[in-house]
Scaffold this active site. Sequence first.
Site, PDB file in Angstrom:
ATOM      1  N   ASP A 144      -3.334   8.360  -1.140  1.00  0.00           N
ATOM      2  CA  ASP A 144      -3.682   7.291  -0.200  1.00  0.00           C
ATOM      3  C   ASP A 144      -5.110   6.815  -0.491  1.00  0.00           C
ATOM      4  O   ASP A 144      -5.385   5.625  -0.624  1.00  0.00           O
ATOM      5  CB  ASP A 144      -3.565   7.859   1.226  1.00  0.00           C
ATOM      6  N   ASP A 201     -20.182  14.076 -27.019  1.00  0.00           N
ATOM      7  CA  ASP A 201     -18.766  14.255 -26.716  1.00  0.00           C
ATOM      8  C   ASP A 201     -18.212  13.136 -25.837  1.00  0.00           C
ATOM      9  O   ASP A 201     -17.604  13.371 -24.821  1.00  0.00           O
ATOM     10  CB  ASP A 201     -18.491  15.630 -26.108  1.00  0.00           C
ATOM     11  N   HIS A 235       0.816  -1.222   0.000  1.00  0.00           N
ATOM     12  CA  HIS A 235       0.000   0.000   0.000  1.00  0.00           C
ATOM     13  C   HIS A 235       0.852   1.277   0.000  1.00  0.00           C
ATOM     14  O   HIS A 235       0.727   2.097  -0.906  1.00  0.00           O
ATOM     15  CB  HIS A 235      -0.992  -0.037   1.167  1.00  0.00           C
ATOM     16  N   GLU A 265       0.732   5.305  12.920  1.00  0.00           N
ATOM     17  CA  GLU A 265      -0.584   4.803  13.290  1.00  0.00           C
ATOM     18  C   GLU A 265      -0.576   3.279  13.512  1.00  0.00           C
ATOM     19  O   GLU A 265      -1.169   2.791  14.457  1.00  0.00           O
ATOM     20  CB  GLU A 265      -1.558   5.175  12.166  1.00  0.00           C
ATOM     21  N   ASP A 266       0.103   2.562  12.658  1.00  0.00           N
ATOM     22  CA  ASP A 266      -0.058   1.105  12.625  1.00  0.00           C
ATOM     23  C   ASP A 266       1.127   0.303  13.143  1.00  0.00           C
ATOM     24  O   ASP A 266       1.074  -0.921  13.159  1.00  0.00           O
ATOM     25  CB  ASP A 266      -0.343   0.639  11.178  1.00  0.00           C
ATOM     26  N   HIS A 305       3.706   6.882   5.637  1.00  0.00           N
ATOM     27  CA  HIS A 305       2.488   7.561   6.101  1.00  0.00           C
ATOM     28  C   HIS A 305       1.653   6.757   7.091  1.00  0.00           C
ATOM     29  O   HIS A 305       0.869   7.327   7.831  1.00  0.00           O
ATOM     30  CB  HIS A 305       1.637   8.050   4.919  1.00  0.00           C
TER      31      HIS A 305
END
Length: 710
Positions: free
Chosen positions: A136, A256, A45, A73-74, A69
């Site tokens: 993300d 279009d 990811h 948190e994880d 990122h």
Amino acid sequence: MLDILDNLQERYNAKDFALCKKAYDFAKKAHENQKRASGEDYFTHPCAVAKILADLGLDASTIAAAFLHDVIEDTPVSEGDIKKEFGDEVLQLVLGVTKLDKFEFTSKEEEQAENFRKIFVAMAKDIRVIIIKLADRLHNMRSLNFLSHERQQRLARETLDVFVPLADRLGISQIKCELDDLCLKYLEPEFYEYLSTNIDVMLKETEGLIAHVQEELKRLLADSNIKGEVFGRRKHLYSIYKKMKFKNKTLDQIYDLVAVRVIVRTVDECYEILGKIHHEWKPVPGRIKDYIATPKPNMYRSLHTTVMTNFGKIFEIQIRTYEMNHAAEYGIAAHWKYKENKKDENELDSRLSWIREVMEWQGGLKDSKEFLNSLKGDIYSSEVLVFTPKGDVIRLAKDATPLDFAYNIHTAIGHRCIGAKVNGKMVPLNTVLQVGDVVEIITSQNSKGPSWDWLKIVKSPSTKVKIKQFFKKEMKDENIKTGRSMLEAEAKRRGVNLSEILTDESFLRIASKLSFTSQDEMFASVGYGAVSTNHVIVKLLDFYRKSQPVPEVSTFVNTKKSGSGGVTVKGMTGLLVRFAGCCNPVPGDDIVGFISRGRGVAVHRSDCPNLKNVENDRLIEVSWNNYASTSYNAGIKVIGNNQTEVLTIVAGAVAQLKLGIISTNGRTDSRTKQVIVEFSIRVGDKTELDDLIKKLQQDSKIINVYRTTT
Ligand code: MN
């Protein structure tokens, strides 16, 4: 996964690549053994997010932050680890993304969606944080099929309400279009299915015609001696869906489905080739759009025209320069695209600040006004948006406090408020709320109602009105009578008569400080306990003493001769110098002298409220001088939950810093049940005092500490 590294190595110089590689290795290790819902390694990811951002051309710090990122948190990785390994810039980006992750957007109302977008932008101090968030989300949407139906719906809805508009405002059409189509796939699966199959069929039918139009356009370019390129692009599904749904058209009424794009080198050539096209094919009236002269709010620039070809088919043609084309695809991200060519290190910084400026700019420039307003809103000027614990957004005046929040929810909540938590932590009621704060109000059935002090704390006029209304109801004769006799008793206890110190003049002076509009109002609020007698009498006495010819004897603590140590009065020697007891200045404070009648110069802190109303010609410049051998008294107020605890903590800190406690005076606030202890502390100078205050502030059992003036 290794191909992302190859990809990065091609794009970035050696130093930038080294940063990316380091972040790659670090995140890979941190996410080791974690899996995604798809069963893949979790690390795929962050890699995918980094890839999206690299394709957009963002700088190496952003790519590093993309790899990292999710680690805070994880994984057990801490902020300190990231700062140590990657520095502050990368850490701030990671923290920005982590902070935004905390909010789940649940409300379906349109206005709340708008508020949420504003909070999002306001909280992401660096625009790159939003771009990382978009990447993300894009990758999460790409892998949405592994989640439950319910979660798919929620994420797709949130993406459509919050992320798509953000991508649009930032002009990153690559991300916007892909998100659009992914949302359609999950929110309107049947429509999506219908469109994707049928469009392919229709495109097959017109394939030859499109190729023909492209050939004709290339011929026109060559005939006019203009160097350029021609592309045919299928419009993305969501834009077709929108036309069918909101303009009530069937698929074959939409002419279009494919936009043919002509890209040339200069603006002049754009207009020149437009003229040539209109000469060749008839333009459809009302379908010519000049977004070069009038760019879209998100800075999109291009010429659009729709023409009827001589072989009976209508086509949309877009004409733009290479630069415009690039900006249309990448939007704000285009500003990073060619960073390799940067001449100096600061160039990126200046570009970043330019973008911020553009985004925060409130005035002028009509074309981008909507862009600016919608992006930044008036958050920075007049309002702050905060959350209830349930996630609802509440809009308050700028600098609003938890009390404004409480009254905004309901007047009864305000009246019964005894405390507040911001982001899960107890805070004083005068705390200024910040955008995105989660605010929780603590109420008590036993609360007697608002305190008079609240009028000075609250920000919004409507809150003030609500508090005043409460007090009005209490304006009963009985309360007025009680209040007056309470004040009389307190005055007597201090050796004066109330009638002596409470005059029309003195009332006017204290009325504004205490927000009273009449003497009866003051008596009444004392009578039922909204204001303490002490509070009123001290103010009255203070004014009374100042207006007396021989004042303030007891309030002077240290007495010194000017020039002999401590304080020097500008241009004078031999003057009596005293330190005012109201604000207790210590060396290091900004000070000013007040020439009192017949009693020399009283030294006050220059921010002492008692100086606010004195005549300027009685103030004199003074400065600190040879003060090292003496000590000074300073007042601090400490708020905590338990008196013994506060005393122990303060005594410990004072001993540790080798200062001294002169006196203490404590009380319990009847409404908040908090303990308020005033200390007089002996210090050598301001640094020592500041150290003490800082030390106390760091103690989790102390709610608040500040320096006092009486
Ligand atoms: Mn993520």
